[in-house]
Design a protein around this motif. Sequence first.
Motif, PDB file in Angstrom:
ATOM      1  N   MET A   1       0.847  -1.172   0.000  1.00  0.00           N
ATOM      2  CA  MET A   1       0.000   0.000   0.000  1.00  0.00           C
ATOM      3  C   MET A   1       0.891   1.233   0.000  1.00  0.00           C
ATOM      4  O   MET A   1       1.900   1.272   0.680  1.00  0.00           O
ATOM      5  CB  MET A   1      -0.883  -0.013   1.244  1.00  0.00           C
ATOM      6  CG  MET A   1      -1.767   1.193   1.356  1.00  0.00           C
ATOM      7  SD  MET A   1      -2.667   1.231   2.905  1.00  0.00           S
ATOM      8  CE  MET A   1      -2.479   2.942   3.285  1.00  0.00           C
ATOM      9  N   LYS A   2       0.496   2.225  -0.750  1.00  0.00           N
ATOM     10  CA  LYS A   2       1.229   3.491  -0.801  1.00  0.00           C
ATOM     11  C   LYS A   2       0.449   4.561  -0.044  1.00  0.00           C
ATOM     12  O   LYS A   2      -0.770   4.542  -0.002  1.00  0.00           O
ATOM     13  CB  LYS A   2       1.448   3.914  -2.242  1.00  0.00           C
ATOM     14  CG  LYS A   2       2.376   2.974  -2.987  1.00  0.00           C
ATOM     15  CD  LYS A   2       2.980   3.665  -4.168  1.00  0.00           C
ATOM     16  CE  LYS A   2       3.862   2.704  -4.931  1.00  0.00           C
ATOM     17  NZ  LYS A   2       5.162   2.546  -4.356  1.00  0.00           N
ATOM     18  N   ILE A   3       1.212   5.466   0.563  1.00  0.00           N
ATOM     19  CA  ILE A   3       0.610   6.566   1.313  1.00  0.00           C
ATOM     20  C   ILE A   3       1.490   7.798   1.151  1.00  0.00           C
ATOM     21  O   ILE A   3       2.703   7.689   1.039  1.00  0.00           O
ATOM     22  CB  ILE A   3       0.427   6.181   2.804  1.00  0.00           C
ATOM     23  CG1 ILE A   3      -0.441   7.183   3.522  1.00  0.00           C
ATOM     24  CG2 ILE A   3       1.749   6.016   3.510  1.00  0.00           C
ATOM     25  CD1 ILE A   3      -0.952   6.680   4.848  1.00  0.00           C
ATOM     26  N   ARG A   4       0.880   8.951   1.122  1.00  0.00           N
ATOM     27  CA  ARG A   4       1.600  10.223   1.048  1.00  0.00           C
ATOM     28  C   ARG A   4       1.604  10.839   2.436  1.00  0.00           C
ATOM     29  O   ARG A   4       0.623  10.749   3.172  1.00  0.00           O
ATOM     30  CB  ARG A   4       0.904  11.154   0.056  1.00  0.00           C
ATOM     31  CG  ARG A   4       1.404  12.547   0.017  1.00  0.00           C
ATOM     32  CD  ARG A   4       2.487  12.890  -0.948  1.00  0.00           C
ATOM     33  NE  ARG A   4       2.272  12.382  -2.286  1.00  0.00           N
ATOM     34  CZ  ARG A   4       3.271  12.175  -3.123  1.00  0.00           C
ATOM     35  NH1 ARG A   4       4.519  12.404  -2.755  1.00  0.00           N
ATOM     36  NH2 ARG A   4       3.036  11.733  -4.338  1.00  0.00           N
ATOM     37  N   VAL A   5       2.712  11.479   2.809  1.00  0.00           N
ATOM     38  CA  VAL A   5       2.807  12.171   4.097  1.00  0.00           C
ATOM     39  C   VAL A   5       2.235  13.570   3.933  1.00  0.00           C
ATOM     40  O   VAL A   5       2.702  14.357   3.101  1.00  0.00           O
ATOM     41  CB  VAL A   5       4.271  12.249   4.587  1.00  0.00           C
ATOM     42  CG1 VAL A   5       4.350  13.084   5.865  1.00  0.00           C
ATOM     43  CG2 VAL A   5       4.844  10.858   4.813  1.00  0.00           C
ATOM     44  N   TYR A   6       1.204  13.860   4.718  1.00  0.00           N
ATOM     45  CA  TYR A   6       0.561  15.170   4.703  1.00  0.00           C
ATOM     46  C   TYR A   6       0.992  15.999   5.909  1.00  0.00           C
ATOM     47  O   TYR A   6       1.524  15.466   6.892  1.00  0.00           O
ATOM     48  CB  TYR A   6      -0.969  15.011   4.694  1.00  0.00           C
ATOM     49  CG  TYR A   6      -1.466  14.368   3.420  1.00  0.00           C
ATOM     50  CD1 TYR A   6      -1.525  15.085   2.236  1.00  0.00           C
ATOM     51  CD2 TYR A   6      -1.864  13.036   3.402  1.00  0.00           C
ATOM     52  CE1 TYR A   6      -1.969  14.506   1.056  1.00  0.00           C
ATOM     53  CE2 TYR A   6      -2.306  12.441   2.229  1.00  0.00           C
ATOM     54  CZ  TYR A   6      -2.354  13.179   1.064  1.00  0.00           C
ATOM     55  OH  TYR A   6      -2.778  12.597  -0.093  1.00  0.00           O
ATOM     56  N   TYR A   7       0.705  17.275   5.838  1.00  0.00           N
ATOM     57  CA  TYR A   7       1.068  18.203   6.916  1.00  0.00           C
ATOM     58  C   TYR A   7       0.565  17.703   8.270  1.00  0.00           C
ATOM     59  O   TYR A   7       1.273  17.770   9.267  1.00  0.00           O
ATOM     60  CB  TYR A   7       0.518  19.596   6.587  1.00  0.00           C
ATOM     61  CG  TYR A   7       0.978  20.659   7.540  1.00  0.00           C
ATOM     62  CD1 TYR A   7       2.295  21.111   7.533  1.00  0.00           C
ATOM     63  CD2 TYR A   7       0.097  21.200   8.466  1.00  0.00           C
ATOM     64  CE1 TYR A   7       2.725  22.081   8.413  1.00  0.00           C
ATOM     65  CE2 TYR A   7       0.517  22.183   9.354  1.00  0.00           C
ATOM     66  CZ  TYR A   7       1.836  22.612   9.324  1.00  0.00           C
ATOM     67  OH  TYR A   7       2.256  23.573  10.214  1.00  0.00           O
ATOM     68  N   GLU A   8      -0.659  17.180   8.287  1.00  0.00           N
ATOM     69  CA  GLU A   8      -1.255  16.702   9.543  1.00  0.00           C
ATOM     70  C   GLU A   8      -0.487  15.529  10.162  1.00  0.00           C
ATOM     71  O   GLU A   8      -0.670  15.236  11.348  1.00  0.00           O
ATOM     72  CB  GLU A   8      -2.706  16.271   9.305  1.00  0.00           C
ATOM     73  CG  GLU A   8      -2.827  15.058   8.412  1.00  0.00           C
ATOM     74  CD  GLU A   8      -4.240  14.728   7.984  1.00  0.00           C
ATOM     75  OE1 GLU A   8      -4.492  13.557   7.705  1.00  0.00           O
ATOM     76  OE2 GLU A   8      -5.083  15.635   7.938  1.00  0.00           O
ATOM     77  N   ASP A   9       0.368  14.867   9.379  1.00  0.00           N
ATOM     78  CA  ASP A   9       1.137  13.724   9.861  1.00  0.00           C
ATOM     79  C   ASP A   9       2.454  14.136  10.516  1.00  0.00           C
ATOM     80  O   ASP A   9       3.151  13.288  11.067  1.00  0.00           O
ATOM     81  CB  ASP A   9       1.477  12.769   8.695  1.00  0.00           C
ATOM     82  CG  ASP A   9       0.248  12.232   7.995  1.00  0.00           C
ATOM     83  OD1 ASP A   9      -0.729  11.893   8.693  1.00  0.00           O
ATOM     84  OD2 ASP A   9       0.273  12.158   6.750  1.00  0.00           O
ATOM     85  N   THR A  10       2.790  15.420  10.427  1.00  0.00           N
ATOM     86  CA  THR A  10       4.131  15.854  10.823  1.00  0.00           C
ATOM     87  C   THR A  10       4.138  16.743  12.063  1.00  0.00           C
ATOM     88  O   THR A  10       3.113  17.273  12.474  1.00  0.00           O
ATOM     89  CB  THR A  10       4.798  16.621   9.669  1.00  0.00           C
ATOM     90  OG1 THR A  10       4.077  17.820   9.412  1.00  0.00           O
ATOM     91  CG2 THR A  10       4.864  15.779   8.403  1.00  0.00           C
ATOM     92  N   ASP A  11       5.348  16.909  12.594  1.00  0.00           N
ATOM     93  CA  ASP A  11       5.542  17.854  13.685  1.00  0.00           C
ATOM     94  C   ASP A  11       5.840  19.227  13.084  1.00  0.00           C
ATOM     95  O   ASP A  11       5.754  19.416  11.865  1.00  0.00           O
ATOM     96  CB  ASP A  11       6.649  17.373  14.625  1.00  0.00           C
ATOM     97  CG  ASP A  11       8.010  17.235  13.940  1.00  0.00           C
ATOM     98  OD1 ASP A  11       8.206  17.788  12.828  1.00  0.00           O
ATOM     99  OD2 ASP A  11       8.882  16.561  14.517  1.00  0.00           O
TER     100      ASP A  11
END
Length: 126
Positions: A1-11
């Motif tokens: 499965m592929k996923i993109r890192v979004y702003y909400e996932d980060t510090d």
Amino acid sequence: MKIRVYYEDTDTGGVVYHSNYLNFCERARSEAFFVKGLTPILSSGHFVARKLEASYIASAKLGDELSITTELLEMRAASFRLLQTIYKGEKKIFELTITLAYITFEARPQKIDDEVKKLILSLFKS
């Protein structure tokens, strides 16, 4: 499965917050059911995390595309163990070993019946 890192996932520095790697792995497990037209909530029960061990190897950052693999390590009478690995390109950045217990809707452990075992084996081939 592929996923993109979004702003909400980060510090605040744009680096994936540590607990979100667990969320990414949860999404991959759920997606294995969804692609077969199912959900992880079955008619006879559902799965809960019993034990996990996580290894943080490298960081992911805002905008990265990640891929998650899931492999069945062990099937037991009332639980099973998976190895989930997150990659950024070819580089392994995270690894999770998780034991999932099968429980009734009253939160009692139950034996995994043959039909559910076949399903798990088809979803998470070793």
